[in-house]
Design a protein around this motif. Sequence first.
Motif, PDB file in Angstrom:
ATOM      1  N   GLY A   5      38.072  32.227  44.153  1.00  0.00           N
ATOM      2  CA  GLY A   5      39.307  31.427  44.257  1.00  0.00           C
ATOM      3  C   GLY A   5      41.012  31.953  43.604  1.00  0.00           C
ATOM      4  O   GLY A   5      40.464  33.073  42.355  1.00  0.00           O
ATOM      5  N   PHE A   6      42.515  31.864  43.816  1.00  0.00           N
ATOM      6  CA  PHE A   6      43.522  32.781  42.960  1.00  0.00           C
ATOM      7  C   PHE A   6      44.258  31.801  43.104  1.00  0.00           C
ATOM      8  O   PHE A   6      44.575  31.505  43.743  1.00  0.00           O
ATOM      9  N   GLU A   7      45.727  32.398  42.133  1.00  0.00           N
ATOM     10  CA  GLU A   7      47.165  31.674  41.705  1.00  0.00           C
ATOM     11  C   GLU A   7      47.318  32.879  42.954  1.00  0.00           C
ATOM     12  O   GLU A   7      47.265  34.088  43.027  1.00  0.00           O
ATOM     13  N   TYR A   8      48.609  32.351  44.011  1.00  0.00           N
ATOM     14  CA  TYR A   8      49.085  32.800  44.948  1.00  0.00           C
ATOM     15  C   TYR A   8      50.789  32.661  44.914  1.00  0.00           C
ATOM     16  O   TYR A   8      51.141  31.805  43.962  1.00  0.00           O
ATOM     17  N   ARG A  10      54.526  34.546  45.190  1.00  0.00           N
ATOM     18  CA  ARG A  10      55.411  35.278  46.642  1.00  0.00           C
ATOM     19  C   ARG A  10      56.873  35.581  45.764  1.00  0.00           C
ATOM     20  O   ARG A  10      57.723  35.097  46.207  1.00  0.00           O
ATOM     21  N   ILE A  31      49.487  42.813  46.883  1.00  0.00           N
ATOM     22  CA  ILE A  31      49.229  42.751  48.583  1.00  0.00           C
ATOM     23  C   ILE A  31      49.990  42.758  49.231  1.00  0.00           C
ATOM     24  O   ILE A  31      51.317  42.002  49.331  1.00  0.00           O
ATOM     25  N   ALA A  32      50.722  43.901  49.965  1.00  0.00           N
ATOM     26  CA  ALA A  32      51.124  43.938  51.374  1.00  0.00           C
ATOM     27  C   ALA A  32      50.831  43.727  52.725  1.00  0.00           C
ATOM     28  O   ALA A  32      50.362  42.499  52.759  1.00  0.00           O
ATOM     29  N   GLY A  34      46.954  43.797  52.831  1.00  0.00           N
ATOM     30  CA  GLY A  34      45.957  43.228  53.030  1.00  0.00           C
ATOM     31  C   GLY A  34      44.885  43.537  53.195  1.00  0.00           C
ATOM     32  O   GLY A  34      44.028  43.095  53.438  1.00  0.00           O
ATOM     33  N   ILE A  38      42.055  42.359  51.084  1.00  0.00           N
ATOM     34  CA  ILE A  38      41.030  41.045  51.565  1.00  0.00           C
ATOM     35  C   ILE A  38      39.977  41.585  51.808  1.00  0.00           C
ATOM     36  O   ILE A  38      39.039  40.861  51.834  1.00  0.00           O
ATOM     37  N   MET A  41      37.710  41.637  48.962  1.00  0.00           N
ATOM     38  CA  MET A  41      38.295  40.190  47.767  1.00  0.00           C
ATOM     39  C   MET A  41      37.366  38.974  49.124  1.00  0.00           C
ATOM     40  O   MET A  41      36.640  38.331  48.142  1.00  0.00           O
ATOM     41  N   LEU A  51      47.367  36.706  43.183  1.00  0.00           N
ATOM     42  CA  LEU A  51      47.927  37.512  43.673  1.00  0.00           C
ATOM     43  C   LEU A  51      49.257  37.768  44.326  1.00  0.00           C
ATOM     44  O   LEU A  51      49.636  36.708  44.403  1.00  0.00           O
ATOM     45  N   ASP A  53      52.240  38.765  46.152  1.00  0.00           N
ATOM     46  CA  ASP A  53      52.669  38.905  47.828  1.00  0.00           C
ATOM     47  C   ASP A  53      53.935  39.843  48.230  1.00  0.00           C
ATOM     48  O   ASP A  53      54.838  38.918  47.204  1.00  0.00           O
ATOM     49  N   GLN A  55      55.435  40.504  50.148  1.00  0.00           N
ATOM     50  CA  GLN A  55      56.092  40.415  51.942  1.00  0.00           C
ATOM     51  C   GLN A  55      57.996  39.928  51.425  1.00  0.00           C
ATOM     52  O   GLN A  55      58.541  40.078  52.881  1.00  0.00           O
TER      53      GLN A  55
END
Lengths: 278, 164
Positions: A5-8, A10, A31-32, A34, A38, A41, A51, A53, A55
């Motif tokens: 698990g991870f915190e996301y 953006r 992460i671009a 990924g 990924i 991971m 993580l 992101d 984008q």
Amino acid sequence: MIPAGFEYHRPADLASAISLLTTHGDEARVIAGGHSLIPMMKLRMADVGHLVDLQSIETMRGVRIDGDTVTIGALTTQHELITHAELARRLPILRECALLIADPQVRYCGTLGGNVANGDPGNDMPGLMQCLDATYTVEGPDGARQIKARDFYESAYFTARGDEEILTAVSISLPAPGTGYAYEKQKRKIGDYATAACAVIVGGGTASVAMTNLADTPIWAEDAGTALASGDLDGAVAAALAAIDPQEDMRGPIAFKRHVAGVVIRRAMQRATDRAKG
Amino acid sequence: MSKMHVKFTLNGQEVEGLAEPRTLLIHFLRENLRVTGPHIGCDTSHCGACTVDMDGRSVKSCTVFVAQANGADVTTVEGLVNADGSLGVIQEMFREHHGLQCGYCTPGMITRAHRLLQENPTPTEEEVRFGIAGNLCRCTGYQNIVKAIMAAADQLNAQKEAAE
């Protein structure tokens, strides 16, 4: 396979992304596309607590051609590089190389920035960027700085980028019209990394030669370029082979890799020379 | 890890749910939404059985976190049928030309072919083969898959001409 698990996150802009890296330190990864991160991971070979992101950071996207320089945002995908008509005309070696990366689905996601920043010796763009003497821009809490591709790679997955920095753009001086070019890659199958690959540009009395996956970093062989510029193909191949340090892995033993490298380097040099006009 | 609220467009309809960010898009589609067209083949980004269309790109949904897809426009093989529910042109051509045997790779193949033909409506056979290089089929030897995609291109172009 399911990653830990991870915190996301953006973030909407670069400053917020850098601030997340500063706050979470070692636990944070950007992460671009990924498609390197990924899979790692999922195998639980990469441990990511936060993580980040990228984008939504629109300033890190797109291709800008300004006179004789092209600046490519780090989030620009391999697919976008391949389909950019002006880039294909002005810097055809970039398209030739991008078409040899992975497969269509991966090229829709995979970015130039991720490919050059990850420090994976199997990635194709770092060698090409060294061949073209590209400059990377990295931005962190202390602002932006520029690093030459030829100075960026320290060993496998270790680069000159600091932990709190993000690689945001790649700048390349466009070769003069008529410059010969070739990116030659031998791979076991579609989607594989190179057993050996070589980037060559030649023209206007100069040449540049760099190689992929034949050491723990990309290898720019200055002597090989000098020899090729003077028309000494055999000397150039020998100089390139003297600069590499391949290791045995599932793609073959060292002797085999040296053999493949010799073939690939010669083909790249020959094709680039044949394509050079004037 | 706490769950996040995700919302995206799937086959033209808005869908939403709660999921851990680490949930892969393929798992969210199959297990939360019960959309089982996209298959899990290799689970290592190689085989393409899980291919879906996301914001106009063919992507392997085993290599996308559902968190990344939040807000995206996703199409699966289920979304490629005609408005009346009958098989879409590419699907029909796969049936007609026997472009499948066991059928496991087929949803990924068809979804990939859809994007390929959007970008290149008149591909050569070589372009079709290069375009589906990220989708593995262990039954057919690809011959009839390529035939089906070429036939679908012809049919789609004929339809377009007739409409003009």
